[in-house]
Design a protein around this motif. Structure first.
Motif, PDB file in Angstrom:
ATOM      1  N   VAL A 152     -38.091  21.251   8.578  1.00 22.93           N
ATOM      2  CA  VAL A 152     -37.351  20.754   9.738  1.00 22.93           C
ATOM      3  C   VAL A 152     -38.095  21.102  11.016  1.00 22.93           C
ATOM      4  CG1 VAL A 152     -35.228  21.063  11.080  1.00 22.93           C
ATOM      5  CG2 VAL A 152     -35.099  20.742   8.613  1.00 22.93           C
ATOM      6  N   MET A 153     -38.590  22.317  11.101  1.00 25.84           N
ATOM      7  CA  MET A 153     -39.318  22.744  12.285  1.00 25.84           C
ATOM      8  C   MET A 153     -40.614  21.947  12.438  1.00 25.84           C
ATOM      9  SD  MET A 153     -39.029  24.809  14.837  1.00 25.84           S
ATOM     10  CE  MET A 153     -37.784  25.941  14.282  1.00 25.84           C
ATOM     11  N   THR A 154     -41.300  21.690  11.335  1.00 25.02           N
ATOM     12  CA  THR A 154     -42.524  20.895  11.384  1.00 25.02           C
ATOM     13  C   THR A 154     -42.235  19.498  11.916  1.00 25.02           C
ATOM     14  OG1 THR A 154     -43.477  22.136   9.548  1.00 25.02           O
ATOM     15  CG2 THR A 154     -44.428  19.970  10.002  1.00 25.02           C
ATOM     16  N   ALA A 155     -41.201  18.862  11.378  1.00 26.42           N
ATOM     17  CA  ALA A 155     -40.840  17.512  11.844  1.00 26.42           C
ATOM     18  C   ALA A 155     -40.433  17.526  13.307  1.00 26.42           C
ATOM     19  CB  ALA A 155     -39.712  16.957  10.975  1.00 26.42           C
ATOM     20  N   ALA A 156     -39.685  18.539  13.710  1.00 27.30           N
ATOM     21  CA  ALA A 156     -39.236  18.613  15.102  1.00 27.30           C
ATOM     22  C   ALA A 156     -40.411  18.829  16.052  1.00 27.30           C
ATOM     23  CB  ALA A 156     -38.210  19.727  15.258  1.00 27.30           C
ATOM     24  N   VAL A 157     -41.320  19.697  15.700  1.00 29.66           N
ATOM     25  CA  VAL A 157     -42.485  19.961  16.554  1.00 29.66           C
ATOM     26  C   VAL A 157     -43.323  18.689  16.692  1.00 29.66           C
ATOM     27  CG1 VAL A 157     -44.708  21.179  16.611  1.00 29.66           C
ATOM     28  CG2 VAL A 157     -42.591  22.448  16.232  1.00 29.66           C
ATOM     29  N   ARG A 158     -43.499  17.989  15.596  1.00 30.10           N
ATOM     30  CA  ARG A 158     -44.314  16.765  15.640  1.00 30.10           C
ATOM     31  C   ARG A 158     -43.607  15.641  16.388  1.00 30.10           C
ATOM     32  NH1 ARG A 158     -47.000  17.261   9.649  1.00 30.10           N
ATOM     33  NH2 ARG A 158     -48.396  18.971  10.252  1.00 30.10           N
TER      34      ARG A 158
END
Length: 169
Positions: free
Chosen positions: A53-59
């Motif tokens: 989730v954090m990876t998707a949000a950062v991207r």
């Protein structure tokens, strides 16, 4: 457990039966076990899901090739957990503090924080509310461990504690 119990399969069956009878007789034991099961399940789901989730949000909110600083985020989570434990110590020391009310408040805040993270993801709001909701949940984790330790010591009979918690795990 009781050292006078029989060993082997008969001892396990007897201990399980006594644990189930305790659950049937005492609603508080049942509730403590259900809180443990449900909160720890949510906590384990969070542990598995926050990195993607954090990876998707950062991207989404920054750049497509941005790397998530997982170590820094995890360190912040641990700091939030420590703050939660410290808050528990302060709240528990207040005169007239009710552990049951504190637990209810912790469960409410943790539920709202997870609902906030879902809303933040679904609605495309800023990255900050997502991160803050994750931090709030980790703060609740910090409150949970000393709180549930206290509740177990209050409501679970020591001779049956391990079997009752095994039934819920």
């Amino acid at each position: 457990g009781d050292t006078k119990q029989s060993s082997g399969a008969d001892g396990l069956r007897e201990a399980r039966t006594k644990g189930l009878l305790l659950l049937a007789r005492d609603r508080r034991v049942l509730l403590v076990g259900l809180v443990c099961s449900c909160f720890e399940a949510a906590m384990y789901a969070f542990v598995m899901k926050w990195p993607p989730v954090m990876t998707a949000a950062v991207r989404t909110y920054f750049r497509e090739d941005e790397v998530v600083p997982f170590g820094t985020v995890f360190s912040c989570f641990m700091a939030c957990s420590m703050v939660g434990s410290t808050c528990f110590g302060f709240l528990a020391s207040l005169k007239g503090a009710s552990m049951e009310r504190l637990g209810l408040g912790m469960l409410l805040v943790s539920s709202l924080s997870m609902a906030g993270s879902v809303y933040s993801i679904r609605s495309g709001h800023a990255f900050t509310p997502l991160l803050l909701s994750f931090f709030a949940f980790e703060g609740c984790v910090g409150v949970y461990f000393p709180l549930i330790g206290f509740m177990r010591s209050q409501y679970l009979i020591p001779s049956h504690r391990s079997m009752v918690m095994t039934l819920f795990h």
